[in-house]
Write a protein that holds these residues in place. Structure first.
Motif, short mmCIF file in Angstrom:
data_model
loop_
_atom_site.label_atom_id
_atom_site.label_comp_id
_atom_site.label_asym_id
_atom_site.label_seq_id
_atom_site.Cartn_x
_atom_site.Cartn_y
_atom_site.Cartn_z
N ALA A 10 0.83 -1.20 0.00
CA ALA A 10 0.00 0.00 0.00
C ALA A 10 0.86 1.25 0.00
CB ALA A 10 -0.90 0.02 1.23
N THR A 11 0.25 2.33 -0.46
CA THR A 11 0.81 3.66 -0.26
C THR A 11 0.05 4.28 0.90
OG1 THR A 11 1.43 3.92 -2.57
CG2 THR A 11 1.14 5.94 -1.29
N VAL A 12 0.76 4.81 1.89
CA VAL A 12 0.13 5.36 3.09
C VAL A 12 0.38 6.86 3.12
CG1 VAL A 12 0.04 5.30 5.60
CG2 VAL A 12 0.49 3.19 4.32
N ILE A 13 -0.72 7.62 3.14
CA ILE A 13 -0.65 9.07 3.23
C ILE A 13 -1.24 9.48 4.58
CG2 ILE A 13 -1.43 11.26 2.23
CD1 ILE A 13 -1.77 9.62 -0.42
N THR A 14 -0.51 10.30 5.32
CA THR A 14 -1.00 10.79 6.61
C THR A 14 -1.14 12.30 6.53
OG1 THR A 14 0.11 8.98 7.77
CG2 THR A 14 -0.57 10.87 9.10
N LEU A 15 -2.36 12.78 6.81
CA LEU A 15 -2.65 14.21 6.82
C LEU A 15 -2.58 14.70 8.25
CD1 LEU A 15 -5.77 14.13 4.48
CD2 LEU A 15 -3.37 14.40 3.83
N ILE A 16 -1.74 15.69 8.51
CA ILE A 16 -1.51 16.19 9.86
C ILE A 16 -2.09 17.59 9.95
CG2 ILE A 16 0.25 16.73 11.59
CD1 ILE A 16 2.02 14.67 9.85
N ASP A 17 -3.03 17.79 10.88
CA ASP A 17 -3.67 19.09 11.05
C ASP A 17 -2.67 20.07 11.67
OD1 ASP A 17 -5.69 20.93 10.89
OD2 ASP A 17 -6.81 20.18 12.60
N GLU A 18 -2.57 21.25 11.08
CA GLU A 18 -1.68 22.29 11.59
C GLU A 18 -2.47 23.56 11.80
OE1 GLU A 18 2.62 22.08 9.90
OE2 GLU A 18 1.22 21.99 8.22
N GLY A 19 -1.98 24.41 12.62
CA GLY A 19 -2.62 25.71 12.82
C GLY A 19 -3.06 25.90 14.25
N ALA A 20 -3.99 26.81 14.41
CA ALA A 20 -4.48 27.14 15.75
C ALA A 20 -5.33 26.00 16.31
CB ALA A 20 -5.30 28.43 15.70
N ALA A 21 -5.29 25.85 17.62
CA ALA A 21 -6.10 24.83 18.29
C ALA A 21 -7.57 25.24 18.20
CB ALA A 21 -5.66 24.70 19.74
N PRO A 22 -8.52 24.36 18.24
CA PRO A 22 -8.33 22.91 18.40
C PRO A 22 -7.96 22.23 17.08
CG PRO A 22 -10.66 23.40 18.27
CD PRO A 22 -9.93 24.72 18.20
N LEU A 23 -7.07 21.28 17.16
CA LEU A 23 -6.61 20.54 16.00
C LEU A 23 -7.36 19.22 15.90
CD1 LEU A 23 -2.77 21.13 16.30
CD2 LEU A 23 -4.41 22.39 14.90
N SER A 24 -7.55 18.75 14.69
CA SER A 24 -8.18 17.45 14.48
C SER A 24 -7.13 16.35 14.54
CB SER A 24 -8.88 17.40 13.12
OG SER A 24 -9.95 18.31 13.07
N GLU A 25 -7.59 15.14 14.78
CA GLU A 25 -6.69 13.97 14.78
C GLU A 25 -6.14 13.77 13.37
OE1 GLU A 25 -5.84 12.09 17.46
OE2 GLU A 25 -7.06 13.36 18.75
#
Length: 84
Positions: A10-25
């Motif tokens: 598989a190809t695994v892509i992870t999206l990481i939330d950035e910015g002001a809180a609150p941040l998503s998982e």
């Protein structure tokens, strides 16, 4: 921010939330030959929520991101005649 990793099956892509809180998982997308899964931990239950898309559904989703409101069907490419 996101990461891309190529694993054995598989190809695994992870999206990481950035910015002001609150941040998503983080959101993890696993692209296999037969399906694509989208996973995210639900912080209220601490369980992984997963949806599974067929390759056709993923193709339609990618196309839908750039289209206006409406109903669409992507036509298959025309058949080609092999050279004789």
């Amino acid at each position: 921010m996101f990461t891309i990793e190529h694993e054995f099956d598989a190809t695994v892509i992870t999206l990481i939330d950035e910015g002001a809180a609150p941040l998503s998982e983080d959101v993890t997308i696993n692209a296999f030959a037969s399906c694509i899964t989208v996973e995210q931990v639900d912080p209220h239950t601490d369980t992984v929520m997963r949806i599974t898309l067929s390759p056709g559904q993923m193709r339609d989703l990618a196309a839908a991101l750039d289209l206006p409101e409406g109903s669409y069907q992507i036509a298959p490419p025309p058949a080609t005649n092999p050279a004789k």
